[in-house]
Design a protein around this motif. Sequence first.
Motif, mmCIF file in Angstrom:
data_model
loop_
_atom_site.group_PDB
_atom_site.id
_atom_site.type_symbol
_atom_site.label_atom_id
_atom_site.label_comp_id
_atom_site.label_asym_id
_atom_site.label_seq_id
_atom_site.Cartn_x
_atom_site.Cartn_y
_atom_site.Cartn_z
ATOM 1 N N LYS A 112 -10.205 38.399 10.105
ATOM 2 C CA LYS A 112 -10.857 38.392 11.428
ATOM 3 C C LYS A 112 -9.870 38.224 12.575
ATOM 4 O O LYS A 112 -10.004 38.866 13.620
ATOM 5 C CB LYS A 112 -11.909 37.280 11.487
ATOM 6 N N PHE A 113 -8.861 37.369 12.412
ATOM 7 C CA PHE A 113 -7.968 37.024 13.517
ATOM 8 C C PHE A 113 -6.508 37.361 13.250
ATOM 9 O O PHE A 113 -5.679 37.177 14.138
ATOM 10 C CB PHE A 113 -8.061 35.516 13.814
ATOM 11 N N ASN A 114 -6.180 37.782 12.042
ATOM 12 C CA ASN A 114 -4.780 37.878 11.626
ATOM 13 C C ASN A 114 -4.078 36.539 11.880
ATOM 14 O O ASN A 114 -2.959 36.488 12.382
ATOM 15 C CB ASN A 114 -4.045 39.008 12.343
ATOM 16 N N SER A 115 -4.761 35.447 11.523
ATOM 17 C CA SER A 115 -4.210 34.110 11.716
ATOM 18 C C SER A 115 -2.896 33.974 10.965
ATOM 19 O O SER A 115 -2.713 34.536 9.878
ATOM 20 C CB SER A 115 -5.188 33.055 11.194
ATOM 21 N N LYS A 116 -1.979 33.203 11.544
ATOM 22 C CA LYS A 116 -0.713 32.920 10.865
ATOM 23 C C LYS A 116 -0.955 31.856 9.805
ATOM 24 O O LYS A 116 -1.554 30.806 10.085
ATOM 25 C CB LYS A 116 0.337 32.434 11.859
ATOM 26 N N LEU A 117 -0.499 32.107 8.591
ATOM 27 C CA LEU A 117 -0.671 31.175 7.490
ATOM 28 C C LEU A 117 0.655 30.521 7.160
ATOM 29 O O LEU A 117 1.642 31.212 6.858
ATOM 30 C CB LEU A 117 -1.206 31.891 6.244
ATOM 31 N N ILE A 118 0.703 29.201 7.240
ATOM 32 C CA ILE A 118 1.919 28.477 6.906
ATOM 33 C C ILE A 118 1.557 27.377 5.910
ATOM 34 O O ILE A 118 0.440 26.863 5.900
ATOM 35 C CB ILE A 118 2.623 27.885 8.143
ATOM 36 N N GLY A 119 2.494 27.038 5.032
ATOM 37 C CA GLY A 119 2.199 25.999 4.052
ATOM 38 C C GLY A 119 3.226 25.938 2.949
ATOM 39 O O GLY A 119 4.381 26.355 3.122
ATOM 40 N N VAL A 120 2.797 25.440 1.795
ATOM 41 C CA VAL A 120 3.717 25.179 0.681
ATOM 42 C C VAL A 120 4.104 26.472 -0.030
ATOM 43 O O VAL A 120 3.308 27.402 -0.153
ATOM 44 C CB VAL A 120 3.103 24.193 -0.324
ATOM 45 N N SER A 121 5.323 26.518 -0.547
ATOM 46 C CA SER A 121 5.852 27.737 -1.159
ATOM 47 C C SER A 121 5.133 28.118 -2.438
ATOM 48 O O SER A 121 5.125 29.283 -2.842
ATOM 49 C CB SER A 121 7.349 27.571 -1.451
ATOM 50 N N THR A 122 4.508 27.134 -3.119
ATOM 51 C CA THR A 122 3.892 27.412 -4.410
ATOM 52 C C THR A 122 2.706 28.371 -4.311
ATOM 53 O O THR A 122 2.347 29.009 -5.307
ATOM 54 C CB THR A 122 3.456 26.109 -5.096
ATOM 55 N N ILE A 123 2.090 28.479 -3.145
ATOM 56 C CA ILE A 123 1.006 29.458 -2.992
ATOM 57 C C ILE A 123 1.552 30.865 -3.188
ATOM 58 O O ILE A 123 0.991 31.679 -3.929
ATOM 59 C CB ILE A 123 0.311 29.308 -1.624
ATOM 60 N N ASN A 124 2.681 31.160 -2.549
ATOM 61 C CA ASN A 124 3.290 32.490 -2.713
ATOM 62 C C ASN A 124 3.913 32.674 -4.098
ATOM 63 O O ASN A 124 3.878 33.763 -4.668
ATOM 64 C CB ASN A 124 4.349 32.715 -1.647
ATOM 65 N N LYS A 125 4.470 31.608 -4.636
ATOM 66 C CA LYS A 125 5.146 31.710 -5.932
ATOM 67 C C LYS A 125 4.163 31.881 -7.094
ATOM 68 O O LYS A 125 4.420 32.612 -8.041
ATOM 69 C CB LYS A 125 5.991 30.449 -6.186
ATOM 70 N N ASN A 126 3.045 31.192 -7.023
ATOM 71 C CA ASN A 126 2.151 31.095 -8.178
ATOM 72 C C ASN A 126 0.984 32.091 -8.164
ATOM 73 O O ASN A 126 0.316 32.250 -9.191
ATOM 74 C CB ASN A 126 1.575 29.682 -8.280
ATOM 75 N N TYR A 127 0.756 32.760 -7.026
ATOM 76 C CA TYR A 127 -0.408 33.628 -6.927
ATOM 77 C C TYR A 127 -0.044 34.956 -6.270
ATOM 78 O O TYR A 127 0.827 35.024 -5.403
ATOM 79 C CB TYR A 127 -1.515 32.944 -6.105
ATOM 80 N N ASP A 128 -0.746 36.000 -6.704
ATOM 81 C CA ASP A 128 -0.652 37.287 -6.030
ATOM 82 C C ASP A 128 -2.054 37.851 -5.889
ATOM 83 O O ASP A 128 -3.038 37.200 -6.266
ATOM 84 C CB ASP A 128 0.281 38.254 -6.776
ATOM 85 N N ASN A 146 -16.078 38.625 -1.147
ATOM 86 C CA ASN A 146 -15.040 38.976 -0.142
ATOM 87 C C ASN A 146 -13.813 38.071 -0.184
ATOM 88 O O ASN A 146 -12.852 38.308 0.554
ATOM 89 C CB ASN A 146 -15.603 38.986 1.284
ATOM 90 N N THR A 147 -13.814 37.060 -1.027
ATOM 91 C CA THR A 147 -12.653 36.176 -1.114
ATOM 92 C C THR A 147 -11.486 36.914 -1.760
ATOM 93 O O THR A 147 -11.654 37.600 -2.765
ATOM 94 C CB THR A 147 -12.985 34.930 -1.956
ATOM 95 N N SER A 148 -10.318 36.776 -1.167
ATOM 96 C CA SER A 148 -9.119 37.392 -1.732
ATOM 97 C C SER A 148 -7.932 36.467 -1.516
ATOM 98 O O SER A 148 -7.996 35.512 -0.733
ATOM 99 C CB SER A 148 -8.841 38.756 -1.086
ATOM 100 N N ILE A 149 -6.868 36.755 -2.211
ATOM 101 C CA ILE A 149 -5.653 35.944 -2.091
ATOM 102 C C ILE A 149 -4.702 36.610 -1.112
ATOM 103 O O ILE A 149 -4.390 37.797 -1.243
ATOM 104 C CB ILE A 149 -4.997 35.762 -3.466
ATOM 105 N N VAL A 150 -4.295 35.862 -0.107
ATOM 106 C CA VAL A 150 -3.363 36.381 0.900
ATOM 107 C C VAL A 150 -2.109 35.518 0.909
ATOM 108 O O VAL A 150 -2.159 34.312 0.694
ATOM 109 C CB VAL A 150 -4.005 36.419 2.304
ATOM 110 N N ARG A 151 -0.992 36.128 1.171
ATOM 111 C CA ARG A 151 0.288 35.427 1.155
ATOM 112 C C ARG A 151 0.509 34.653 2.441
ATOM 113 O O ARG A 151 0.014 35.032 3.513
ATOM 114 C CB ARG A 151 1.440 36.423 0.953
ATOM 115 N N LEU A 152 1.273 33.583 2.330
ATOM 116 C CA LEU A 152 1.678 32.835 3.511
ATOM 117 C C LEU A 152 2.663 33.653 4.336
ATOM 118 O O LEU A 152 3.486 34.392 3.804
ATOM 119 C CB LEU A 152 2.352 31.527 3.113
#
Length: 307
Positions: A112-128, A146-152
């Motif tokens: 909806k907003f193209n919000s910036k996602l910031i957080g812990v590295s394990t989200i990007n490392k452990n999920y695609d 509609n739930t999906s996984i998006v990268r930080l």
Amino acid sequence: MKKLISSLLVLGLSSYTYAFDYNLEPKKINDNTWCFLGKLEAPSKENGGFMSNHCYVSTGKNYILIDSGGTYQLAKQAYEKMSKIKKLPVHTIILTHDHDDHWLGASFYKEKFNSKLIGVSTINKNYDKNSKTRMFNTVSKDAIKNTSIVRLDEVIEETKSLKIDNFEFQIFPVGTKAHSSEDIFVYTPSTKTLFASDLVMNGRITSNRDGSVIGQLKAIKMLEKMDYKNLIPGHGLDTSKNAINETKQYFTLLKKRVLKAVEEDIGSAEVTKHIKMEEFKDKALYEELNSRNVFDAYNELEFYEEE
């Protein structure tokens, strides 16, 4: 035709109904902050995965979120509720750790907003994008729709100050395994509000399946050094200055009792029979989680030596 429309209005059939209705009501923490407080339960088809807390902070022209809830549908309904208070775009979401009940909702805000996602590295490392987390396998199709996984967009690896509309957020990594392999907490100096996420829980037993007793106690010391009026737990309804007390007591006693059991040569197969943590037996999820916490604590502390 007019009579038909009038009849539909009377029946309430003209109002929109959700495929899965979370029945949300935000709790006002202060003039800038509102939190959606989840149920003191494990994720289920009945609660749609709404069993953790996430918060909106108004910076004047934007919302910043601390965590985003566990599904697209939950996030969408939360934003609709917040739009009735202040209709602002969601600028940035700070995601505190990689347990999916805290971050899968970010997919709504990214869309909806193209919000910036910031957080812990394990989200990007452990999920695609092809990962199917616990939530996908637990809640109903209506809730997970509609739930999906998006990268930080940005990974937090050191203390960071973030200013949006001249409103400051301070972001602190714990720096060691605590509730999970990577945890961060957030502080807003102007309102003296501390967002502890799952480093603190109250009203229910914590889950320490991915964590560390020693790390949790370190995190508690870090949190207690902050000058705060309110503390928002990752799970729990108490958002006062005393919100940390249950977690502190639980891990302090757990460490003390497990070390005593080790000293008395009580083995891992017997330790859950000797350590019951009965002070917490009336808390939610005691039966489901406490014995596992004791067993895992024993495995961690069996050869531990105080520094």
